[in-house]
Write a protein that holds these residues in place. Sequence first.
Motif, PDB file in Angstrom:
ATOM      1  N   LEU A 224     -53.580   5.694  49.495  1.00 34.25           N
ATOM      2  CA  LEU A 224     -53.675   7.153  49.569  1.00 34.25           C
ATOM      3  C   LEU A 224     -53.762   7.771  48.174  1.00 34.25           C
ATOM      4  O   LEU A 224     -54.495   8.724  47.951  1.00 34.25           O
ATOM      5  CB  LEU A 224     -52.487   7.740  50.348  1.00 34.25           C
ATOM      6  CG  LEU A 224     -52.459   7.362  51.831  1.00 34.25           C
ATOM      7  CD1 LEU A 224     -51.185   7.857  52.502  1.00 34.25           C
ATOM      8  CD2 LEU A 224     -53.681   7.914  52.569  1.00 34.25           C
ATOM      9  N   LYS A 225     -53.024   7.183  47.236  1.00 32.07           N
ATOM     10  CA  LYS A 225     -53.096   7.672  45.853  1.00 32.07           C
ATOM     11  C   LYS A 225     -54.497   7.495  45.280  1.00 32.07           C
ATOM     12  O   LYS A 225     -55.008   8.350  44.566  1.00 32.07           O
ATOM     13  CB  LYS A 225     -52.094   6.903  44.967  1.00 32.07           C
ATOM     14  CG  LYS A 225     -50.688   7.462  45.021  1.00 32.07           C
ATOM     15  CD  LYS A 225     -49.818   6.758  43.986  1.00 32.07           C
ATOM     16  CE  LYS A 225     -48.372   7.217  44.133  1.00 32.07           C
ATOM     17  NZ  LYS A 225     -47.467   6.398  43.318  1.00 32.07           N
ATOM     18  N   LEU A 226     -55.107   6.354  45.590  1.00 35.91           N
ATOM     19  CA  LEU A 226     -56.456   6.095  45.099  1.00 35.91           C
ATOM     20  C   LEU A 226     -57.459   7.086  45.711  1.00 35.91           C
ATOM     21  O   LEU A 226     -58.310   7.631  45.015  1.00 35.91           O
ATOM     22  CB  LEU A 226     -56.869   4.648  45.403  1.00 35.91           C
ATOM     23  CG  LEU A 226     -58.265   4.218  44.940  1.00 35.91           C
ATOM     24  CD1 LEU A 226     -58.431   4.350  43.426  1.00 35.91           C
ATOM     25  CD2 LEU A 226     -58.557   2.781  45.361  1.00 35.91           C
ATOM     26  N   LEU A 227     -57.306   7.340  47.010  1.00 35.00           N
ATOM     27  CA  LEU A 227     -58.198   8.305  47.671  1.00 35.00           C
ATOM     28  C   LEU A 227     -58.063   9.679  47.025  1.00 35.00           C
ATOM     29  O   LEU A 227     -59.050  10.390  46.807  1.00 35.00           O
ATOM     30  CB  LEU A 227     -57.855   8.414  49.165  1.00 35.00           C
ATOM     31  CG  LEU A 227     -58.247   7.250  50.065  1.00 35.00           C
ATOM     32  CD1 LEU A 227     -57.707   7.463  51.474  1.00 35.00           C
ATOM     33  CD2 LEU A 227     -59.761   7.079  50.120  1.00 35.00           C
ATOM     34  N   GLU A 228     -56.825  10.020  46.694  1.00 37.45           N
ATOM     35  CA  GLU A 228     -56.565  11.321  46.085  1.00 37.45           C
ATOM     36  C   GLU A 228     -57.175  11.369  44.679  1.00 37.45           C
ATOM     37  O   GLU A 228     -57.850  12.324  44.310  1.00 37.45           O
ATOM     38  CB  GLU A 228     -55.048  11.540  46.031  1.00 37.45           C
ATOM     39  CG  GLU A 228     -54.672  12.968  45.782  1.00 37.45           C
ATOM     40  CD  GLU A 228     -53.163  13.171  45.824  1.00 37.45           C
ATOM     41  OE1 GLU A 228     -52.425  12.209  46.111  1.00 37.45           O
ATOM     42  OE2 GLU A 228     -52.736  14.298  45.550  1.00 37.45           O
ATOM     43  N   LYS A 229     -56.942  10.301  43.940  1.00 35.80           N
ATOM     44  CA  LYS A 229     -57.439  10.233  42.565  1.00 35.80           C
ATOM     45  C   LYS A 229     -58.970  10.285  42.506  1.00 35.80           C
ATOM     46  O   LYS A 229     -59.548  10.827  41.571  1.00 35.80           O
ATOM     47  CB  LYS A 229     -56.935   8.937  41.917  1.00 35.80           C
ATOM     48  CG  LYS A 229     -57.111   8.919  40.413  1.00 35.80           C
ATOM     49  CD  LYS A 229     -56.454   7.731  39.770  1.00 35.80           C
ATOM     50  CE  LYS A 229     -56.748   7.762  38.268  1.00 35.80           C
ATOM     51  NZ  LYS A 229     -56.574   6.455  37.648  1.00 35.80           N
TER      52      LYS A 229
END
Length: 190
Positions: free
Chosen positions: A105-110
């Motif tokens: 999820l962090k990667l998707l956000e980033k």
Amino acid sequence: MSKRNINMVIGLDLDGVLVDHTDLKIRLAKRLGFNLLPKDTPTEVMNKILPEGRWRELQHLLYSDPKLSLLSPLMRGAKSMLNNFQKNKIDYLLISRRKSTVQALKLLEKRGLWPEYFNDKNTFFVVEPEDKNIKAAEFGVTHYIDDERRVLEKLADVRHRFLFDRHRVFPETDFYKKIHSWPEFYEYLS
Ligand SMILES: [Mg+2]
């Protein structure tokens, strides 16, 4: 894309489809003592080159390390494709087998995909390849794109299966259509 595609529901894999891990896999493999070429990096190739323990170690860094797991770029053309889905009101969802969902999820956000393109309603994490089929059937997925043949093999309830073969290493079969880039997927939608 034409209006007749309005009943399509597109299912997307994350790793190797929306996110391109080629360079990071090469870097991490080097760290573990293996010199790989891009064509060696698809999961179903790489997991045969590296001994199991090393492969697990690499996967852990790739998907769970707080810093390394956020380094891979989006697959070229992925965002344009998502824009097209939105513009043409084509339903799409993400079904991933990531265990470390926090980093995913962090990667998707980033990478600017969360919450612009993905959110709680169209993003799902499952465990086994068979679970992808269950989730796909639940949402009436008509087209699913994955980079692993062993996953596509389980998608019995999805009519159109696509293998995202970025490095063109897998054979053609009747069971899936091969694409090696996002622009190539357009051809199947028009
Ligand atoms: Mg994948």
